[in-house]
Design an enzyme around this catalytic site. Structure first.
Site, short mmCIF file in Angstrom:
data_model
loop_
_atom_site.label_atom_id
_atom_site.label_comp_id
_atom_site.label_asym_id
_atom_site.label_seq_id
_atom_site.Cartn_x
_atom_site.Cartn_y
_atom_site.Cartn_z
N ASP A 12 -11.07 1.78 2.36
CA ASP A 12 -11.03 0.32 2.35
C ASP A 12 -12.45 -0.22 2.49
O ASP A 12 -13.42 0.52 2.43
CB ASP A 12 -10.12 -0.18 3.48
CG ASP A 12 -9.37 -1.43 3.09
OD1 ASP A 12 -10.01 -2.40 2.66
OD2 ASP A 12 -8.14 -1.45 3.22
N ASP A 41 0.85 -1.19 0.00
CA ASP A 41 0.00 0.00 0.00
C ASP A 41 0.90 1.26 0.00
O ASP A 41 1.48 1.57 -0.99
CB ASP A 41 -0.95 -0.01 1.19
CG ASP A 41 -2.03 -1.08 1.05
OD1 ASP A 41 -2.15 -1.67 -0.03
OD2 ASP A 41 -2.74 -1.33 2.04
#
Length: 543
Positions: free
Chosen positions: A344, A337
């Protein structure tokens, strides 16, 4: 005895106190926190630690301590000098057990944890003005061993008392908490809230939190998490992409506010509300998140070597605003990431009025097929790396009225997933910092562009959607500064305001502003007149 109308005040002095004292005055203070653990605290009681003292190899674990709305139990400091500091050094060990496996079968869900402060089934408790460290290493274990002890500065647990109300953590200084880099959902890092399966749910009710506040805390070198609240044994009830209101209300944490904190060099993620109903995350600063998401520090597992800075997980209508995030680590792809922000898996995530800069992994990721109803508006991104936006196999997200100042070597859109998810991009300024124009992949098969202004590109998508190519007319873009604890650098961004004769003025396309009242700079909105994060008040709307 020194009493107050709400209860008894106990004093603890690791410099000159004694556990043979009664602890009821500064002159007769206890010596150790162990003396407090031997007491039964009641509503209105206070425990005060003397400033300037270090409580070496000590810890404060409270269980079933309950204040009342008008009679809080308070843990605080007294005297003058530096904050009292609890150096737990791997002591204060307790056993954690969710009572069920977690959303991934390989996530550890039970084991031993060392915590400086543990609040277990406590309510109406406030802890403030205490410094905490927990950095010792077991003699026979390397720091990066997959079975390394989990550690927290503060662990807060709900299990056998139903809904726990009013847990406030304020003004804490938490540093050098060296937990297990692999364990995402153990109580592990600076501040971590969790809800376990009750032993008798029919009798006690669902274990959850209501009214959490984490405010004005400084956290540095904490591992794995910075601040997390609150992973739950009831995670299976959040399986739907669109989280039902009744599920969020019954099983999620409510009235969760994470405000004004500074998280520096978290081993993994900086700030994450989890399984919350309408959490608010605002005016925080994250610096250098994802510090240990690399193959050297995270070498014994391929699971979970991912971290972003400020993001929600399985929340309903999370609001994240006025945050500054910078220097999130990507480690050349070893952290999968590395973004400032990550919408999310969750329903209704809104990012607004945030400042992202110099993050190695980019500004925003929209992560996965369950990231539904995402909105990203009135934010400013400056010099973020890898790619500015990373829609990762995600549903459509709305990206509007943002200002993106893009490094010349950075693509605007990319992904770290199997495919790029769709986005609707409207009223954004996309300004590439280069004297030479670049041919960009705009992913026109997945993206919808309306009323954006592009600068620094040879092939902007201006054929449809009233997009424009040209200098949008900002005052001095690229000059945003870096904030400090208590002072996010949001007021350093006047260079992103529009000049009086700016191309972007009057070219805006109306959005639904029923739930947004101002632009990035606090200008009240009646309707959208201009492109970008600034809406000059005296601008006239043009066709």
């Amino acid at each position: 005895m020194q009493e107050n109308p709400q209860g008894i005040t106990y004093y603890v002095d690791a410099c000159t106190g004694s556990d043979t004292n009664d602890g009821l005055s500064p002159e007769t203070a206890f010596y150790s926190l162990k003396a407090i653990s031997a007491l039964t605290l009641h509503a209105g009681d206070r425990v005060l630690l003397r400033r300037g003292c270090v409580f070496e190899n000590q810890y404060l674990h409270l269980k079933n301590v309950n204040g009342q709305p008008e009679q809080l139990v308070i843990i605080d400091a007294y005297g003058e000098g530096a904050l009292p500091r609890i150096d737990t050094n791997g002591c204060g060990i307790w056993f954690q057990d969710y009572g069920c496996k977690l959303d991934h079968p390989l996530h550890r869900y039970r084991g031993y944890v060392s915590s400086c402060i543990l609040l277990y089934d406590c309510s109406y408790v406030e802890v403030q003005n205490i410094a905490l460290t927990n950095g010792a290493i077991e003699l026979d274990s390397s720091y990066y061993d997959i079975d390394h002890m989990n550690r927290t500065g503060v662990a807060v647990v709900a299990q056998n008392a139903g809904t726990l109300c009013h847990i406030y953590l304020k003004g804490l200084d938490i540093r050098h908490v060296h937990g297990n880099v692999y364990d995402k959902h153990m109580n592990n890092g600076g501040i971590y809230f969790t809800a376990f399966q009750p032993l008798d749910e029919e009798r006690t009710g669902v274990s959850r939190f209501d009214d959490i506040l984490v405010e004005n805390c400084y956290l540095e070198d904490v591992n794995r998490w910075g601040i997390a609240a609150a992973y739950t044994a009831y995670h299976t009830f959040f399986a739907d992409k669109e989280i039902p209101d009744e599920v969020a209300a019954r099983y999620g944490s409510s009235r969760v506010v994470i405000r004004g904190n500074y998280v520096k060099d978290a081993g993994g993620d900086a700030i994450t509300p989890m399984y919350c109903d309408r959490p608010l995350v605002e005016r925080n600063i994250s610096q250098g998140a994802g510090r240990q998401m690399n193959l050297k520090d995270y070498s014994e597992s391929q699971l979970g070597r991912v971290a972003a800075a400020v993001w929600p997980w399985k929340c309903k209508n999370a609001l994240l605003q006025y945050n500054e995030v910078f220097e999130t680590r990507y480690h050349n792809g070893e952290n999968q990431d590395g973004q400032a922000f990550d919408a999310d898996w969750g329903d209704g995530t809104v990012y607004q009025y945030n400042y992202s800069h110099d993050n190695e992994g980019g500004c925003l990721m929209v992560c996965g097929e369950e990231a539904v109803n995402t909105v990203f508006r009135y934010n400013i991104s400056q010099n973020d790396g890898r790619a500015v936006l990373l829609p990762a196999s995600s549903p459509v997200a709305e990206i509007y009225n943002n200002t993106f100042f893009v490094r010349e070597d950075v693509p605007f859109i990319a992904t770290n997933s199997d495919e790029i998810g769709p986005m609707i991009l409207k009223n954004n300024i996309i300004y590439r910092d280069s004297s030479a124009e670049k041919n960009e992949n705009w992913y026109l098969d997945r993206m919808t562009y309306e009323n954006n202004i592009f600068f620094g590109y040879s092939n902007p998508p201006i054929e449809k959607g009233a997009n424009l190519k040209g200098d949008p007319g900002m005052v001095l873009p690229g000059t945003g500064k870096t904030g400090a604890f208590g002072h996010p650098a949001l007021d350093s961004l006047n260079g992103y305001r529009l000049k009086a004769d700016a191309l972007a003025i009057g070219k805006g396309l109306d959005n639904d502003i029923s739930d947004v009242t101002e632009d990035f700079f606090g200008t009240p909105l009646s309707f959208v007149k201009s492109v970008g994060a600034h809406q000059p008040q005296d601008a006239e709307k043009t066709d």
